[in-house]
Scaffold this motif. Sequence first.
Motif, PDB file in Angstrom:
ATOM      1  N   ASP A 133       0.846  -1.188   0.000  1.00 18.47           N
ATOM      2  CA  ASP A 133       0.000   0.000   0.000  1.00 18.47           C
ATOM      3  C   ASP A 133       0.883   1.240   0.000  1.00 18.47           C
ATOM      4  N   ILE A 134       0.593   2.170  -0.907  1.00 17.51           N
ATOM      5  CA  ILE A 134       1.285   3.455  -0.921  1.00 17.51           C
ATOM      6  C   ILE A 134       0.277   4.539  -0.561  1.00 17.51           C
ATOM      7  N   HIS A 135       0.547   5.247   0.532  1.00 21.14           N
ATOM      8  CA  HIS A 135      -0.324   6.318   0.999  1.00 21.14           C
ATOM      9  C   HIS A 135       0.161   7.641   0.421  1.00 21.14           C
ATOM     10  N   LEU A 136      -0.775   8.410  -0.091  1.00 27.27           N
ATOM     11  CA  LEU A 136      -0.411   9.647  -0.788  1.00 27.27           C
ATOM     12  C   LEU A 136      -1.212  10.836  -0.284  1.00 27.27           C
TER      13      LEU A 136
ATOM     14  N   ASP B 111      12.561  17.103  -9.733  1.00 19.83           N
ATOM     15  CA  ASP B 111      11.487  17.838 -10.397  1.00 19.83           C
ATOM     16  C   ASP B 111      11.865  19.307 -10.389  1.00 19.83           C
ATOM     17  N   HIS B 112      11.236  20.062 -11.292  1.00 22.30           N
ATOM     18  CA  HIS B 112      11.503  21.496 -11.405  1.00 22.30           C
ATOM     19  C   HIS B 112      10.647  22.315 -10.442  1.00 22.30           C
ATOM     20  N   HIS B 113       9.556  21.737  -9.974  1.00 20.04           N
ATOM     21  CA  HIS B 113       8.568  22.491  -9.189  1.00 20.04           C
ATOM     22  C   HIS B 113       9.050  22.697  -7.750  1.00 20.04           C
ATOM     23  N   PRO B 114       8.888  23.902  -7.209  1.00 16.10           N
ATOM     24  CA  PRO B 114       9.411  24.184  -5.868  1.00 16.10           C
ATOM     25  C   PRO B 114       8.652  23.523  -4.721  1.00 16.10           C
ATOM     26  N   GLU B 115       7.456  22.983  -4.967  1.00 14.40           N
ATOM     27  CA  GLU B 115       6.680  22.375  -3.889  1.00 14.40           C
ATOM     28  C   GLU B 115       6.840  20.853  -3.805  1.00 14.40           C
ATOM     29  N   VAL B 116       7.491  20.272  -4.793  1.00 19.69           N
ATOM     30  CA  VAL B 116       7.559  18.811  -4.854  1.00 19.69           C
ATOM     31  C   VAL B 116       8.270  18.213  -3.643  1.00 19.69           C
ATOM     32  N   GLU B 117       9.366  18.809  -3.231  1.00 22.13           N
ATOM     33  CA  GLU B 117      10.153  18.226  -2.141  1.00 22.13           C
ATOM     34  C   GLU B 117       9.355  18.141  -0.848  1.00 22.13           C
ATOM     35  N   ALA B 118       8.562  19.163  -0.548  1.00 28.00           N
ATOM     36  CA  ALA B 118       7.757  19.148   0.676  1.00 28.00           C
ATOM     37  C   ALA B 118       6.741  18.007   0.655  1.00 28.00           C
ATOM     38  N   PHE B 119       6.098  17.800  -0.489  1.00 24.14           N
ATOM     39  CA  PHE B 119       5.135  16.703  -0.603  1.00 24.14           C
ATOM     40  C   PHE B 119       5.847  15.350  -0.546  1.00 24.14           C
ATOM     41  N   LEU B 120       7.031  15.265  -1.165  1.00 25.34           N
ATOM     42  CA  LEU B 120       7.781  14.011  -1.156  1.00 25.34           C
ATOM     43  C   LEU B 120       8.186  13.639   0.266  1.00 25.34           C
ATOM     44  N   THR B 121       8.637  14.617   1.024  1.00 26.28           N
ATOM     45  CA  THR B 121       8.997  14.382   2.425  1.00 26.28           C
ATOM     46  C   THR B 121       7.784  13.931   3.220  1.00 26.28           C
ATOM     47  N   ARG B 122       6.687  14.640   3.029  1.00 24.02           N
ATOM     48  CA  ARG B 122       5.456  14.296   3.745  1.00 24.02           C
ATOM     49  C   ARG B 122       4.997  12.882   3.426  1.00 24.02           C
ATOM     50  N   ASN B 123       5.060  12.506   2.151  1.00 24.19           N
ATOM     51  CA  ASN B 123       4.578  11.190   1.742  1.00 24.19           C
ATOM     52  C   ASN B 123       5.538  10.070   2.139  1.00 24.19           C
TER      53      ASN B 123
ATOM     54  N   GLY C 194       5.972   5.683   6.310  1.00 23.46           N
ATOM     55  CA  GLY C 194       6.877   5.120   7.303  1.00 23.46           C
ATOM     56  C   GLY C 194       8.213   4.699   6.737  1.00 23.46           C
ATOM     57  N   ASP C 195       8.646   5.366   5.678  1.00 23.70           N
ATOM     58  CA  ASP C 195       9.888   4.989   5.011  1.00 23.70           C
ATOM     59  C   ASP C 195      10.944   6.084   5.138  1.00 23.70           C
ATOM     60  N   ALA C 196      12.163   5.738   4.776  1.00 19.46           N
ATOM     61  CA  ALA C 196      13.255   6.703   4.782  1.00 19.46           C
ATOM     62  C   ALA C 196      12.973   7.812   3.764  1.00 19.46           C
ATOM     63  N   LEU C 197      13.524   8.980   4.006  1.00 25.17           N
ATOM     64  CA  LEU C 197      13.352  10.080   3.064  1.00 25.17           C
ATOM     65  C   LEU C 197      14.061   9.758   1.750  1.00 25.17           C
ATOM     66  N   ILE C 198      13.416  10.086   0.654  1.00 23.04           N
ATOM     67  CA  ILE C 198      13.974   9.840  -0.675  1.00 23.04           C
ATOM     68  C   ILE C 198      14.886  11.001  -1.049  1.00 23.04           C
TER      69      ILE C 198
END
Length: 218
Positions: free
Chosen positions: A17-20, A98-110, A115-119
Amino acid sequence: MTDLRLCYQTIEFGNIDIHLCTLRNKQEFHDPEGIAEELGISSAAWPIFGIVWPSSLVLAHHISNYDIGLKRVLEIGCGTALSSLLLNKRHVDITATDHHPEVEAFLTRNSELNGDALIPFERTGWGDSNDNLGRFDLIIGSDLLYEDEHVELLSNFIQEHSNPDCEVIIVDPGRGRKNKLAKTLLKIGYISTFSKPENTDYLDNDFKGHILNFVRSE
């Protein structure tokens, strides 16, 4: 992120399961400091990163059982980074960009949501020449070719970040540029094959695009 309307969903890949957490819809917009605008991202294009598009689902399902082994993997134009999150769950060596400035925040949150290590992530554009990503054995992405100029930019970016032996998998929804990309990548040694996804029962509509596979071996 607090001024955006969000939604949460769980996408199943077999027994994984991947939670998004994503944007609620493609009308969301929040750029109070004009950071995205300075990067050339219009208000209409701003929400594109935060939606799970059909091509993203096709890519994630395609690589869900892929034998990646010890390959170093890069997801380009990752957006919601569904494939990166899935590979991260499998403990694959995955990096996202990614080029978008908000992607990293969502990636960290997800990543935390699952429950996984930060990408590892780096915000960079395909035309930038000062990133620290390095080179990879497998490069993946979905729905990347919006404009003709993207073909050359993407090809150059792949060349700069691929090892001599490398595979590239791109899911294209049918924007009419796959042959141009194949011709451009052929110049740097990539042999191409196109295929239709075997099963798309997880999509609401028929998928008209292709899975583009490019392989270079020295």
